[in-house]
Design an enzyme around this catalytic site. Sequence first.
Site, PDB file in Angstrom:
ATOM      1  CE  LYS A  14     -51.908 -38.127 -48.773  1.00  0.00           C
ATOM      2  NZ  LYS A  14     -52.695 -37.349 -47.781  1.00  0.00           N
ATOM      3  NE  ARG A  90     -47.429 -40.007 -44.324  1.00  0.00           N
ATOM      4  CZ  ARG A  90     -48.583 -40.463 -44.780  1.00  0.00           C
ATOM      5  NH1 ARG A  90     -48.663 -41.239 -45.823  1.00  0.00           N
ATOM      6  NH2 ARG A  90     -49.689 -40.103 -44.182  1.00  0.00           N
ATOM      7  NE  ARG A 129     -60.347 -40.908 -43.646  1.00  0.00           N
ATOM      8  CZ  ARG A 129     -59.110 -40.631 -44.013  1.00  0.00           C
ATOM      9  NH1 ARG A 129     -58.774 -40.618 -45.294  1.00  0.00           N
ATOM     10  NH2 ARG A 129     -58.189 -40.345 -43.121  1.00  0.00           N
ATOM     11  NE  ARG A 161     -57.242 -43.712 -41.673  1.00  0.00           N
ATOM     12  CZ  ARG A 161     -56.501 -43.125 -42.616  1.00  0.00           C
ATOM     13  NH1 ARG A 161     -56.874 -43.226 -43.899  1.00  0.00           N
ATOM     14  NH2 ARG A 161     -55.411 -42.454 -42.319  1.00  0.00           N
ATOM     15  NE  ARG A 172     -53.610 -39.043 -39.903  1.00  0.00           N
ATOM     16  CZ  ARG A 172     -54.815 -39.160 -40.462  1.00  0.00           C
ATOM     17  NH1 ARG A 172     -55.912 -39.077 -39.733  1.00  0.00           N
ATOM     18  NH2 ARG A 172     -54.913 -39.351 -41.746  1.00  0.00           N
TER      19      ARG A 172
END
Length: 216
Positions: A14, A90, A129, A161, A172
């Site tokens: 996204k 969300r 990431r 992160r 998640r």
Amino acid sequence: MKRLVFLGPPGAGKGTFAGLFAERFGTVHISTGDILRAEIKAGSRLGIAARQCVDSGELVPDEVIVGIVDHRLGEPDVAGHGFILDGFPRTVRQAELLEEALKTCGWELDAVVLFAADRDLLIRRLTARRLCQGCGKVYNVLYDPPCAEGICHCGEPLYQRPDDSRETALGRLEVYQRQTSPLIDFYRSRGLLKTVDSAGEKSAVMAGLCRVLGVE
Ligand code: AP5
């Protein structure tokens, strides 16, 4: 000018494709995750309140996040250039509140794009990431590594992160299934849903995105 929502599980792309689309078409990219991380970094009251939810992969309360988005949608660049909401809504409640807010402005969504990829790929992408501490550029040690290990092209160090650890990333994905995936039917029933296969190379995904939105 487009008014869009980018929907999909963590790691689906996204943020990546909202950034590329915004760069190409001048649409304003609004990422609720980026806004929250900036507030956390700044140590603001909002950041302090949101930190535990963000780091653990749970959702921030609907009223908090809707207030942030409402405020951002009221800024002048959005009226002139349209927007991509990345990571919002969300929950069904957030989607209903967004509908009300847009109606007040006399706006409607043009499309909701669902980025789809399988779970193993999502976990691989999330755990690989890395972000730059300075300019915020996003890398991926598997798919888009920096030239020098651990260092951004701007010279600042990269970090992971906290919510990209394997354990939190798996959590998640569960939060997404439970709280966010009902939005797929919500937007399908309104005739707004477009799906893009986001498992391919970036150029192929970008081409698919432009195709479903009817832009070149
Ligand atoms: P947020 O930052 O929105 O996280 P997310 O939705 O979990 O999304 P991600 O950023 O993890 O994934 P993405 O789909 O953007 O993937 P990306 O493009 O980076 O939210 C974080 C937290 O904030 C939430 O958990 C919650 O606590 C809170 N929050 C935010 N919004 C909220 C809301 N509305 N309500 C309540 N709470 C909220 O890609 C991932 C990696 O893969 C990157 O390294 C990228 O380079 C790579 N990649 C992507 N696509 C490709 C490709 N095609 N080929 C190769 N590599 C690729």
